[in-house]
Design a protein around this motif. Structure first.
Motif, mmCIF file in Angstrom:
data_model
loop_
_atom_site.group_PDB
_atom_site.id
_atom_site.type_symbol
_atom_site.label_atom_id
_atom_site.label_comp_id
_atom_site.label_asym_id
_atom_site.label_seq_id
_atom_site.Cartn_x
_atom_site.Cartn_y
_atom_site.Cartn_z
ATOM 1 N N THR B 43 54.952 33.100 44.833
ATOM 2 C CA THR B 43 55.824 32.884 45.987
ATOM 3 C C THR B 43 55.081 32.146 47.098
ATOM 4 N N GLN B 83 63.020 34.286 46.308
ATOM 5 C CA GLN B 83 62.908 35.511 45.508
ATOM 6 C C GLN B 83 63.849 36.594 46.045
ATOM 7 N N ASP B 159 62.574 30.876 42.628
ATOM 8 C CA ASP B 159 61.567 31.939 42.630
ATOM 9 C C ASP B 159 62.165 33.174 41.967
ATOM 10 N N GLU B 160 61.774 33.383 40.731
ATOM 11 C CA GLU B 160 62.317 34.475 39.914
ATOM 12 C C GLU B 160 63.839 34.490 39.969
HETATM 13 MG MG LIG Z 1 56.932 36.322 44.360
#
Ligand SMILES: [Mg+2]
Ligand SMILES: Nc1ncnc2c1ncn2[C@@H]1O[C@H](COP(=O)(O)OP(=O)(O)OP(=O)(O)O)[C@@H](O)[C@H]1O
Lengths: 258, 326
Positions: B43, B83, B159-160
């Motif tokens: 991140t 995220q 992000d994810e």
């Molecule tokens: Mg992260």
């Protein structure tokens, strides 16, 4: 052009949410009404100006000031909420100048606070105050200018505060002193030296003073009357607003990148 | 010309180097993945690239613009799926998108058009007038993707992206991303700790403790593991490790109560192992190398998706509690 658009959309987001949350608006309006009723009427038994004007009338501009103070700060402080819940990132990665975001925020705080002050001015006839359209209009203008100062100040603080926990500290150490040292409840000219200086730097002092000019009908030389000439009030507010906006932009810009 | 170029990038927080001198390049149109465990620096890297953080040292450029000196240009070129959710829960889905369109200065007609199309694409057209507060996690995720794509970014950061999604929504989302990539030239930069997702990338950087420890196509990375991976549990691991070394000349390592060792021919090796090991073998399994084995091979630790899931749940709970407190 694109900056204007950003200002507009940031403004619109806050203002829309304000209109949507009726219960919060009611809560925000209930506080000043309670103050007027309990404090104004209660204290009017003790505090006598000697010129026959009831204390709740004196208190009214102060209570307007309080409403503006809370509304403007709440609006600006929403930056902390936005940071906490992530939405601020959406704004910060957009190709938008930081100052445009600050201006949008300051304007929404100003509008929200002014609307609340205007709603409260519906009380004017019930307090036995003279209803003069020009006076109400002038008071609304003073309210807007005060709200702009306080919104910008709120943005400065919100740029520094990182967590919601610090919010209580803010209420106790910023909002409360600002309210009490503003001529809302007693004239600032009567304050002892150090507190008097603070009161003289407080934009609320001049906002409330200006609203007293516009709304109250006082005999000259009244003990609880205005402290400054109206022109000086407005000049101070305008200058303060410009300075605070510049400082808010700087603070916000600095807090954006670390 | 690479669309993302990173060189010796460092981000320190006090003593901790969250990103510790990474360098890589991403080609236009590539699906590039960052694979690493919690706290690896994924991140942080994205935040550096998207101008939310200033690097301690090193350089990063995106679409030819320097991330520190020309942030405005970089911002114009990118879209993001963070995220943690960054939607305004007190606005409707449609309002969230309109807000975004205005920030990116799309003209009104184009914006209206695209918003309708994106909402269709992510299957939220019939919910557009609902407050985001009422959305499920998966719906929010899809809405955020629609939003990130609204201004047609050159590079989309994810992000994810599938965090907290059930397998079905996860599948749905991937289908959607692949379609999108076919339609338009777009670079995708994603982070994940799901192996199946990393497998779909053109190239993967494996990141751990802020450093890139391997970079290549999934095939190349898997070739880092010599043969096949055998996992076993025994009655006494402490005794089994030296025994395996003595009997087979192989290094077994312990990870989370299990032993693992790399062998050339797993199927032939297992009967030998059971017959000749003086310690009772309780269970054995054989794995062709996947990225999980690659990570294990490189770091001696596993990236476990289960752990990640547990963490997500905890995170979500914390966030929900905070929200209630407000
Ligand atoms: Mg992260
Ligand atoms: N603002 C900060 N202050 C101090 N340390 C930080 C900060 N942000 C991140 N870190 C640290 O930097 C490291 C990398 O964090 P980062 O969020 O980039 O990890 P990640 O790879 O995204 O992990 P995850 O899979 O959990 O999302 C962690 O050790 C984290 O604690």
């Amino acid at each position: 052009m694109r900056h204007l658009r950003a200002i507009h959309v940031v403004f619109l987001r806050d203002f829309k949410k304000f209109l949507r949350e009726r219960s919060r608006l009611l809560g925000a309006l209930a506080r000043p009404v309670v103050w007027l009723l309990l404090l104004g009427v209660g204290l009017s038994q003790i505090v006598q100006s000697g010129d026959g004007v009831p204390y709740e009338q004196y208190l009214f501009p102060g209570v307007l000031g309080m409403t503006i103070l809370f509304a403007a700060f709440m609006s600006s402080i929403s930056i902390i909420w936005d940071r906490e819940f992530g939405f601020l990132k959406e704004i910060l990665v957009a190709p938008v100048a930081r100052w445009a975001i600050v201006f949008g925020k300051a304007l929404s705080g100003t509008a929200i606070a002014t609307v609340q002050a205007l709603l409260l001015m519906l009380l004017v006839p019930f307090l036995g105050l003279p209803f003069r359209p020009l006076g109400v209009l002038g008071a609304a203008g003073a309210a807007a200018l005060t709200a702009l100062c306080l919104s910008a100040l709120g943005i400065c603080l919100a740029s520094r505060l990182r967590t919601l926990e610090s919010f209580n500290v803010l209420v106790n150490f910023v909002l409360m002193p600002m309210f009490f040292l503003s001529g809302a409840m007693y004239p600032v000219s009567r304050l002892p030296e150090p507190l008097g200086i603070v009161a003289h730097l407080n934009p609320m002092t001049y906002g409330i003073d200006a609203m007293k000019h516009c709304l109250l009908d006082l005999p000259p030389g009244s003990a609880l009357g205005q402290d400054f000439p109206l022109g000086w009030d407005l000049l101070f507010l305008a200058g303060f607003a410009l300075g605070a906006l510049a400082f808010a932009t700087w603070s916000f810009e600095r807090s954006g990148r670390d | 010309m690479s669309i993302i170029a990173v060189s010796q990038l460092v981000k320190r927080y006090g003593d901790l180097a969250a990103v510790d001198g990474i360098s890589f390049e991403v080609a236009p149109g590539e699906l590039f993945g960052f694979l690493g465990p919690n706290g690896a620096g994924k991140t942080t890297t994205i935040h550096l690239l998207c101008t939310l953080l200033t690097p301690t040292s090193g350089r990063a450029s995106l679409a030819g613009y320097d991330c520190v000196r020309e942030p405005h240009r970089v911002r114009e070129a990118i879209g993001l799926l963070f995220q943690d959710t960054t939607l305004d829960h007190d606005l409707t889905a449609w309002e969230n998108l309109v807000f975004h369109a205005a920030l990116y200065n799309l003209d009104r007609a184009t914006a209206r058009d695209r918003i309708a199309r994106m909402l269709d694409l992510v299957g939220l057209a019939d919910r557009q007038r609902d407050l985001v507060r009422k959305f499920s996690g998966g719906m929010k995720r899809r809405l955020e993707i629609a939003r990130g794509l609204l201004h047609y970014p050159k590079v989309l950061f994810l992000d994810e992206p599938t965090i907290g999604l059930d397998p079905q929504s996860r599948h749905h989302l991937w289908g959607f991303l692949h379609t999108l990539r076919k339609q338009r030239e777009m670079t995708l930069f994603m982070t994940t700790h799901y192996m199946e997702e990393a497998e779909q990338c053109d190239r993967i950087a494996v990141i751990d403790h802020g450093r890139i420890i391997a970079l290549g196509t999934p095939g190349e990375l898997k070739r880092l593991v010599k043969g096949e991976m055998i996992y076993l549990t025994t009655a006494d691991n402490a005794r089994a490790v030296p025994a395996i070394r003595e009997v087979f000349g192989l290094d077994a390592r312990e990870e989370g109560g299990r032993l693992y060792l790399e062998v050339d021919e797993g199927e032939a090796f297992i009967p030998l192992l059971i017959r000749r090991l003086p310690v009772a073998v309780l269970s054995v399994s054989l794995h062709k190398p996947t990225l999980n084995e690659v990570f294990l091979h490189l770091t001696g630790r596993a990236i476990r998706a289960e752990e990640a899931d547990a963490l997500d749940v905890a995170r979500e709970a914390v966030r929900a509690r905070r929200r209630r407190d407000v």
